[in-house]
Design a protein around this motif. Structure first.
Motif, PDB file in Angstrom:
ATOM      1  N   UNK A  27       0.823  -1.096  -0.103  1.00  0.00           N
ATOM      2  CA  UNK A  27      -0.028   0.003   0.099  1.00  0.00           C
ATOM      3  C   UNK A  27       0.837   1.470   0.017  1.00  0.00           C
ATOM      4  N   UNK A  28       1.727   1.183   0.882  1.00  0.00           N
ATOM      5  CA  UNK A  28       2.615   2.770   0.962  1.00  0.00           C
ATOM      6  C   UNK A  28       4.079   2.428   0.856  1.00  0.00           C
ATOM      7  N   UNK A  29       4.825   1.188   0.319  1.00  0.00           N
ATOM      8  CA  UNK A  29       6.227   1.342  -0.043  1.00  0.00           C
ATOM      9  C   UNK A  29       6.573   1.762  -1.318  1.00  0.00           C
ATOM     10  N   UNK A  30       5.975   0.965  -2.470  1.00  0.00           N
ATOM     11  CA  UNK A  30       6.634   1.101  -3.687  1.00  0.00           C
ATOM     12  C   UNK A  30       6.725   2.644  -4.233  1.00  0.00           C
ATOM     13  N   UNK A  47       8.891  -6.583   2.574  1.00  0.00           N
ATOM     14  CA  UNK A  47       9.792  -5.354   2.793  1.00  0.00           C
ATOM     15  C   UNK A  47      10.260  -4.780   1.499  1.00  0.00           C
ATOM     16  N   UNK A  48      10.683  -6.065   0.573  1.00  0.00           N
ATOM     17  CA  UNK A  48      11.572  -5.644  -0.639  1.00  0.00           C
ATOM     18  C   UNK A  48      10.612  -4.999  -1.629  1.00  0.00           C
ATOM     19  N   UNK A  49       9.144  -4.885  -1.222  1.00  0.00           N
ATOM     20  CA  UNK A  49       8.477  -4.120  -2.590  1.00  0.00           C
ATOM     21  C   UNK A  49       8.993  -2.417  -2.598  1.00  0.00           C
ATOM     22  N   UNK A  50       9.318  -2.152  -1.337  1.00  0.00           N
ATOM     23  CA  UNK A  50       9.947  -0.804  -1.300  1.00  0.00           C
ATOM     24  C   UNK A  50      11.427  -0.699  -2.138  1.00  0.00           C
ATOM     25  N   UNK A 101       0.997  -6.799  -7.353  1.00  0.00           N
ATOM     26  CA  UNK A 101       2.086  -7.529  -8.536  1.00  0.00           C
ATOM     27  C   UNK A 101       2.834  -8.603  -7.593  1.00  0.00           C
ATOM     28  N   UNK A 102       3.387  -9.652  -8.229  1.00  0.00           N
ATOM     29  CA  UNK A 102       4.051 -10.718  -7.906  1.00  0.00           C
ATOM     30  C   UNK A 102       5.606  -9.966  -7.367  1.00  0.00           C
ATOM     31  N   UNK A 103       6.258  -9.841  -6.308  1.00  0.00           N
ATOM     32  CA  UNK A 103       7.476  -9.661  -5.728  1.00  0.00           C
ATOM     33  C   UNK A 103       8.427 -10.469  -6.709  1.00  0.00           C
ATOM     34  N   UNK A 104       8.435 -11.598  -6.811  1.00  0.00           N
ATOM     35  CA  UNK A 104       9.233 -12.567  -7.330  1.00  0.00           C
ATOM     36  C   UNK A 104       9.282 -12.113  -8.809  1.00  0.00           C
TER      37      UNK A 104
END
Length: 233
Positions: free
Chosen positions: A111-114, A139-142, A183-186
């Motif tokens: 919601x609020x990282x990317x 966390x890596x979505x950031x 989205x898929x992080x992988x």
């Protein structure tokens, strides 16, 4: 390591998903474990979030099956709880004063990282200064919109990991259809040129690529934190 500072970033969001109708928050283990690993190593820890103030904790992460020695210690630590309830707003953070940043997970980070400009600036400032950048689970979505100094994606050409598609499926989410997941992080890391390193589902897996450290899931939080200490030494 006395004198070194780590910024521990958590989501401010309690909802997530394409329709913003799913309950979430920060994943407790991914906050509590690194917090104590850093403090026990003599590091100064500042907890921050996009909005500042109280950090919402994913209720699922407080279920008995997911509570750990670290989360139980945090629950009984009035000082730690006070810090969690009065996090620093990201816009008030001076990135140059920190030696490392760690992004805690939880699905709410979608919601609020990317797209958070302050978070992107903090990550890029530290990474491009040769400092430690780490993130665990979601966390890596950031990191997906962060860039190296040359303008290429931060993860391009680097070994990275994060919550697996198979782990998303195990918790009832579809990383192919992405009807709930933004989205898929992988898949995103792979699209960005990252060399995605998948460990076994629900096993501890921390991947270091120089000063960039990523972890796969909640089980990886301690390994990520310890890898950060090694990188900071």
């Amino acid at each position: 390591m006395s004198g070194k500072k780590v910024l521990l970033v958590c989501t401010s969001a309690s909802k997530w998903g394409k329709d913003q109708d799913k309950d979430s928050g920060a994943w407790y283990e991914e906050v509590a474990c690194p917090y104590y690993v850093f403090k026990d190593a003599g590091l100064s820890v500042v907890i921050a979030s996009p909005l500042g103030g109280p950090i919402p904790i994913d209720a699922g992460s407080k279920a008995d099956a997911f509570m750990t020695d670290y989360t139980r210690k945090f629950d009984a630590d009035a000082d730690a709880l006070a810090v969690l309830n009065s996090s620093t707003k990201l816009s008030d953070v001076d990135a140059a004063t920190f030696d490392a940043v760690y992004l805690a997970g939880g699905h709410a980070t979608y919601t609020d990282f990317p797209d958070n400009k302050e978070l992107i600036a903090i990550v890029e400032t530290l990474y491009n200064a040769g400092k430690v950048v780490a993130a665990d689970c979601h966390g890596p979505v950031g990191l997906v919109n962060c860039k190296k100094a040359d303008g290429t994606p931060l993860v391009s050409g680097l070994n990275v990991t994060g919550f697996l598609d198979t782990e998303e499926q195990a918790v009832g989410l579809d990383p192919v259809k992405c009807d709930v997941l933004p989205f898929s992080l992988q898949q995103k890391f792979t699209e960005l040129g990252g060399n995605f390193q998948a460990g076994a589902d629900w096993s501890s897996n921390a991947v270091s690529a120089g000063k960039l450290i990523t972890g796969q899931n909640p089980q990886s939080s301690e390994q990520v934190a310890q890898a950060m200490l090694t990188a900071l030494a």
